[in-house]
Design a protein around this motif. Sequence first.
Motif, mmCIF file in Angstrom:
data_model
loop_
_atom_site.group_PDB
_atom_site.id
_atom_site.type_symbol
_atom_site.label_atom_id
_atom_site.label_comp_id
_atom_site.label_asym_id
_atom_site.label_seq_id
_atom_site.Cartn_x
_atom_site.Cartn_y
_atom_site.Cartn_z
ATOM 1 N N ASN A 8 0.870 -1.176 0.000
ATOM 2 C CA ASN A 8 0.000 0.000 0.000
ATOM 3 C C ASN A 8 0.903 1.222 0.000
ATOM 4 O OD1 ASN A 8 -2.498 -1.375 0.129
ATOM 5 N ND2 ASN A 8 -2.084 -1.812 2.275
ATOM 6 N N VAL A 9 0.622 2.173 -0.899
ATOM 7 C CA VAL A 9 1.551 3.263 -1.155
ATOM 8 C C VAL A 9 0.843 4.610 -1.164
ATOM 9 C CG1 VAL A 9 3.151 4.190 -2.887
ATOM 10 C CG2 VAL A 9 3.043 1.729 -2.515
ATOM 11 N N ALA A 10 1.532 5.611 -0.626
ATOM 12 C CA ALA A 10 1.089 7.004 -0.735
ATOM 13 C C ALA A 10 2.161 7.774 -1.492
ATOM 14 C CB ALA A 10 0.880 7.620 0.642
ATOM 15 N N LEU A 11 1.719 8.803 -2.200
ATOM 16 C CA LEU A 11 2.622 9.637 -2.968
ATOM 17 C C LEU A 11 2.444 11.089 -2.536
ATOM 18 C CD1 LEU A 11 4.651 9.879 -5.354
ATOM 19 C CD2 LEU A 11 2.647 10.287 -6.816
ATOM 20 N N ALA A 12 3.543 11.714 -2.160
ATOM 21 C CA ALA A 12 3.556 13.137 -1.814
ATOM 22 C C ALA A 12 4.198 13.896 -2.961
ATOM 23 C CB ALA A 12 4.352 13.360 -0.528
ATOM 24 N N THR A 13 3.556 14.992 -3.368
ATOM 25 C CA THR A 13 4.045 15.803 -4.485
ATOM 26 C C THR A 13 4.069 17.269 -4.075
ATOM 27 O OG1 THR A 13 3.008 14.258 -6.046
ATOM 28 C CG2 THR A 13 3.666 16.409 -6.904
ATOM 29 N N VAL A 14 5.190 17.934 -4.292
ATOM 30 C CA VAL A 14 5.256 19.380 -4.071
ATOM 31 C C VAL A 14 4.437 20.035 -5.172
ATOM 32 C CG1 VAL A 14 6.742 21.422 -3.968
ATOM 33 C CG2 VAL A 14 7.554 19.241 -3.016
ATOM 34 N N VAL A 15 3.375 20.764 -4.779
ATOM 35 C CA VAL A 15 2.491 21.388 -5.767
ATOM 36 C C VAL A 15 2.665 22.900 -5.838
ATOM 37 C CG1 VAL A 15 0.788 19.529 -5.749
ATOM 38 C CG2 VAL A 15 0.538 21.442 -4.153
ATOM 39 N N ALA A 16 3.274 23.504 -4.829
ATOM 40 C CA ALA A 16 3.509 24.946 -4.857
ATOM 41 C C ALA A 16 4.643 25.288 -3.903
ATOM 42 C CB ALA A 16 2.246 25.710 -4.460
ATOM 43 N N THR A 17 5.404 26.313 -4.272
ATOM 44 C CA THR A 17 6.465 26.832 -3.395
ATOM 45 C C THR A 17 6.419 28.351 -3.442
ATOM 46 O OG1 THR A 17 8.176 26.919 -5.113
ATOM 47 C CG2 THR A 17 7.979 24.857 -3.876
ATOM 48 N N TRP A 18 6.847 28.976 -2.366
ATOM 49 C CA TRP A 18 6.976 30.421 -2.289
ATOM 50 C C TRP A 18 8.294 30.721 -1.603
ATOM 51 C CZ3 TRP A 18 2.651 27.661 -1.234
ATOM 52 C CH2 TRP A 18 1.512 27.943 -1.978
ATOM 53 N N GLY A 19 8.990 31.734 -2.075
ATOM 54 C CA GLY A 19 10.250 32.129 -1.457
ATOM 55 C C GLY A 19 11.308 31.052 -1.620
ATOM 56 N N SER A 20 12.134 30.920 -0.625
ATOM 57 C CA SER A 20 13.219 29.949 -0.653
ATOM 58 C C SER A 20 12.686 28.583 -0.244
ATOM 59 C CB SER A 20 14.323 30.382 0.317
ATOM 60 O OG SER A 20 15.327 29.406 0.389
ATOM 61 N N ALA A 21 12.591 27.669 -1.205
ATOM 62 C CA ALA A 21 12.085 26.324 -0.932
ATOM 63 C C ALA A 21 13.164 25.316 -1.318
ATOM 64 C CB ALA A 21 10.813 26.061 -1.725
ATOM 65 N N PRO A 22 13.355 24.280 -0.492
ATOM 66 C CA PRO A 22 14.439 23.338 -0.737
ATOM 67 C C PRO A 22 14.254 22.421 -1.948
ATOM 68 C CG PRO A 22 13.231 22.749 1.247
ATOM 69 C CD PRO A 22 12.669 24.042 0.754
ATOM 70 N N ARG A 23 13.021 22.164 -2.363
ATOM 71 C CA ARG A 23 12.762 21.269 -3.504
ATOM 72 C C ARG A 23 11.766 21.947 -4.435
ATOM 73 N NH1 ARG A 23 15.568 17.632 -5.024
ATOM 74 N NH2 ARG A 23 13.952 16.146 -5.443
ATOM 75 N N PRO A 24 11.898 21.741 -5.739
ATOM 76 C CA PRO A 24 10.999 22.406 -6.692
ATOM 77 C C PRO A 24 9.630 21.727 -6.790
ATOM 78 C CG PRO A 24 12.579 21.037 -7.864
ATOM 79 C CD PRO A 24 12.965 20.991 -6.406
ATOM 80 N N VAL A 25 8.681 22.470 -7.363
ATOM 81 C CA VAL A 25 7.367 21.908 -7.691
ATOM 82 C C VAL A 25 7.588 20.663 -8.537
ATOM 83 C CG1 VAL A 25 5.254 22.311 -9.012
ATOM 84 C CG2 VAL A 25 6.152 24.105 -7.517
ATOM 85 N N GLY A 26 6.810 19.610 -8.237
ATOM 86 C CA GLY A 26 6.928 18.354 -8.962
ATOM 87 C C GLY A 26 7.802 17.328 -8.273
ATOM 88 N N SER A 27 8.483 17.707 -7.195
ATOM 89 C CA SER A 27 9.296 16.744 -6.444
ATOM 90 C C SER A 27 8.384 15.747 -5.748
ATOM 91 C CB SER A 27 10.157 17.468 -5.404
ATOM 92 O OG SER A 27 11.072 18.333 -6.040
#
Length: 111
Positions: A25-44
Motif C-alpha cells: 500500500n503506497v502514498a505519494l507526496a508531491t510538491v504542488v507549490a512553493t513560495w520564497g526559498s524552498a528546498p525542492r521544486p514543484v513536482g518533487s
Amino acid sequence: MSANSVETDIDPLMVAERWMLEGRNVALATVVATWGSAPRPVGSHLVIDADGNFHGSVSGGCVEGEVISEAAGVIEDGEPRMLEFGVADETAWRVGLSCGGKIEVYLERVG
C-alpha cells in the motif's frame, strides 16, 4: 558508483510502481507549490509505503518526517490531504523548515 547512490537516483514514481506491483500500500507526496526559498521544486516526489519505508524528497529532509506520519493516515483512509509548511508555521519550525520559504505538498494514496 555504489549501489546506494544508484538506488537514490531512481525516480520515486518508478519506486512507487515497483512497490505497488509487490503488493504494498503506497502514498505519494508531491510538491504542488512553493513560495520564497524552498528546498525542492514543484513536482518533487516522496513515495511512502504502509510500513513507513520511503524514497525521494519533498523538502531536502526538513519536513519528510511529518509527511511520512501523515501518509499512514492517507494509506489507511484513502482520503488525500494538502499539507502546508512555511517559516511562520509552528510545525515547520519544529520539523526544521527555517529556510524562509513555504511549500504545499499534496499527499494521496496510489494503486
